[in-house]
Design a protein around this motif. Structure first.
Motif, PDB file in Angstrom:
ATOM      1  N   ALA A 271      49.674  36.273  34.558  1.00 13.12           N
ATOM      2  CA  ALA A 271      49.715  35.397  35.730  1.00 13.12           C
ATOM      3  C   ALA A 271      48.291  34.976  36.078  1.00 13.12           C
ATOM      4  O   ALA A 271      47.358  35.786  35.993  1.00 13.12           O
ATOM      5  N   VAL A 272      48.137  33.721  36.439  1.00 13.79           N
ATOM      6  CA  VAL A 272      46.828  33.188  36.820  1.00 13.79           C
ATOM      7  C   VAL A 272      46.913  32.677  38.254  1.00 13.79           C
ATOM      8  O   VAL A 272      47.797  31.889  38.589  1.00 13.79           O
ATOM      9  N   CYS A 273      45.992  33.130  39.107  1.00 15.80           N
ATOM     10  CA  CYS A 273      45.958  32.662  40.494  1.00 15.80           C
ATOM     11  C   CYS A 273      45.389  31.241  40.531  1.00 15.80           C
ATOM     12  O   CYS A 273      44.282  30.995  40.050  1.00 15.80           O
ATOM     13  N   GLU A 274      46.143  30.310  41.095  1.00 13.77           N
ATOM     14  CA  GLU A 274      45.677  28.930  41.156  1.00 13.77           C
ATOM     15  C   GLU A 274      44.438  28.791  42.029  1.00 13.77           C
ATOM     16  O   GLU A 274      43.559  27.965  41.754  1.00 13.77           O
ATOM     17  N   PHE A 275      44.350  29.582  43.085  1.00 12.38           N
ATOM     18  CA  PHE A 275      43.251  29.439  44.037  1.00 12.38           C
ATOM     19  C   PHE A 275      41.907  29.913  43.494  1.00 12.38           C
ATOM     20  O   PHE A 275      40.868  29.345  43.828  1.00 12.38           O
ATOM     21  N   CYS A 276      41.903  30.968  42.700  1.00 11.92           N
ATOM     22  CA  CYS A 276      40.621  31.520  42.259  1.00 11.92           C
ATOM     23  C   CYS A 276      40.473  31.634  40.754  1.00 11.92           C
ATOM     24  O   CYS A 276      39.395  31.960  40.265  1.00 11.92           O
ATOM     25  N   GLY A 277      41.545  31.387  40.015  1.00 12.56           N
ATOM     26  CA  GLY A 277      41.469  31.445  38.567  1.00 12.56           C
ATOM     27  C   GLY A 277      41.518  32.846  37.990  1.00 12.56           C
ATOM     28  O   GLY A 277      41.381  33.020  36.778  1.00 12.56           O
ATOM     29  N   GLU A 278      41.718  33.868  38.824  1.00 13.57           N
ATOM     30  CA  GLU A 278      41.781  35.241  38.340  1.00 13.57           C
ATOM     31  C   GLU A 278      43.020  35.426  37.455  1.00 13.57           C
ATOM     32  O   GLU A 278      44.112  34.977  37.790  1.00 13.57           O
ATOM     33  N   VAL A 279      42.837  36.099  36.310  1.00 14.41           N
ATOM     34  CA  VAL A 279      43.925  36.327  35.359  1.00 14.41           C
ATOM     35  C   VAL A 279      44.401  37.771  35.484  1.00 14.41           C
ATOM     36  O   VAL A 279      43.593  38.708  35.428  1.00 14.41           O
ATOM     37  N   TYR A 280      45.706  37.953  35.638  1.00 12.08           N
ATOM     38  CA  TYR A 280      46.296  39.289  35.751  1.00 12.08           C
ATOM     39  C   TYR A 280      47.244  39.514  34.578  1.00 12.08           C
ATOM     40  O   TYR A 280      48.052  38.647  34.241  1.00 12.08           O
ATOM     41  N   GLN A 281      47.140  40.696  33.956  1.00  7.76           N
ATOM     42  CA  GLN A 281      47.995  41.071  32.840  1.00  7.76           C
ATOM     43  C   GLN A 281      48.915  42.210  33.261  1.00  7.76           C
ATOM     44  O   GLN A 281      48.442  43.267  33.677  1.00  7.76           O
ATOM     45  N   ALA A 282      50.207  41.967  33.170  1.00 13.13           N
ATOM     46  CA  ALA A 282      51.188  43.015  33.429  1.00 13.13           C
ATOM     47  C   ALA A 282      51.683  43.537  32.085  1.00 13.13           C
ATOM     48  O   ALA A 282      52.192  42.761  31.259  1.00 13.13           O
TER      49      ALA A 282
END
Length: 311
Positions: A271-282
């Motif tokens: 998942a990528v946060c649209e607001f800050c571009g942070e990428v999260y891996q589940a």
């Protein structure tokens, strides 16, 4: 110099003035979203405007959302700013670039488009948020938000926003908001004076690049009008409240079947946060845990027990 916001009054309280420097936070947004020059200018102006609008709100949880949706190639611009000095934002098409306009400046108006709408939502932290929609007048952001302030909030306002970017990144960014307060708005001479003072500025970022501080800029504009600069300044910064826990909560909403499909096809989820571009891996393990949580039986509480606990 740290990004900061200052507040002031002039003309015996008849004018409210707010200035903000957003150079560092705009550079952070540029790097996070890999923004082109014109996209940097559009988002930077909108973030500065969000902080300026939020500065007049009262409760600590207050936030302002600005959504600019024009017919230009940049697509939408969305910013979320708070009274606490935090701001975040993104544009739909961050990499588009345009030639400078006829006066040699970044063509934000063409990138955004001069047809479309500006949506403003103000949330004070309780009750229903206040929302307003106005048509775009130029796509240059500053003109459009000044138009909103006059038509939706009936507050004569002058707004200057600027972002200077070169191959090294953001060199200067920020803005200035001057407003005539309701009791003084009937003073046409005061309104005209305010407009002429703003018109005399060659821009906001040239002043910053020349080494001017916010107090010096306000002194230049309003120094002969009983200017009172508040002693407290506020640090402002790019900040997003996203987190891995929130991502897991959002993934839960897909349901068991979709989560199983993610495990089988991708061995996890991204998942990528649209607001800050942070990428999260589940991971696969994370998704299995979510499935187990969703499959836990729901224990119904007897009505009589509910009544007893509420008495």
């Amino acid at each position: 110099m740290a990004d900061r916001l200052i507040r002031a009054t002039a003309a015996e309280g008849g004018i409210r003035a707010v200035g903000v420097i957003t150079t560092r936070l705009t550079e952070e947004a540029r790097q996070r979203h890999k923004l082109s020059w014109v996209a940097s200018a559009a988002l930077g102006r909108t973030m500065a405007a969000g902080l300026l609008l939020a500065s007049s709100m009262k409760t600590p949880e207050s936030r302002v959302n600005i959504h600019v949706q024009g017919n230009g190639p940049l697509g939408g611009v969305l910013v979320d700013a708070g009274l606490d000095g935090t701001v975040r934002g993104y544009v739909d098409n961050p990499t588009i670039e345009l030639s400078p306009n006829k006066i040699g400046k970044l063509d934000v108006g063409k990138a955004v488009g001069n047809q479309g709408f500006l949506y403003i939502v103000k949330d004070v932290g309780y009750g229903y948020p206040y929302s307003s929609t106005v048509e775009l007048v130029s796509g240059e952001i500053g003109d459009d938000i000044a138009h909103y302030l006059i038509t939706s909030e009936q507050t004569p306002s002058a707004l200057v926003l600027g972002v200077f970017v070169d191959k090294e990144g953001i060199q200067a960014a920020g803005g200035l908001l001057l407003q005539v307060m309701p009791k003084a708005a009937i003073d046409e001479e005061l309104v005209q004076t305010l407009e002429s003072r703003i018109a005399s500025l060659s821009g906001f970022t040239p002043l910053l690049r020349a080494g001017k501080t916010l107090p010096e800029i306000l002194q230049q504009l309003l120094g002969d009008m009983d200017l009172n600069i508040f002693p407290e300044s506020q640090i402002v910064r790019f900040h997003c409240g996203c987190s891995f826990e929130k991502v897991l909560g959002a993934l839960k909403m897909f349901g068991v079947d979709e989560l199983k499909d993610m495990i089988e096809k991708d061995n996890g989820a991204q998942a990528v946060c649209e607001f800050c571009g942070e990428v999260y891996q589940a991971s696969q393990k994370d998704l299995i845990q979510l499935i187990e949580d969703l499959q836990q039986p729901f224990t119904e509480i007897p009505v009589g027990q509910l009544r007893k606990s509420s008495s």
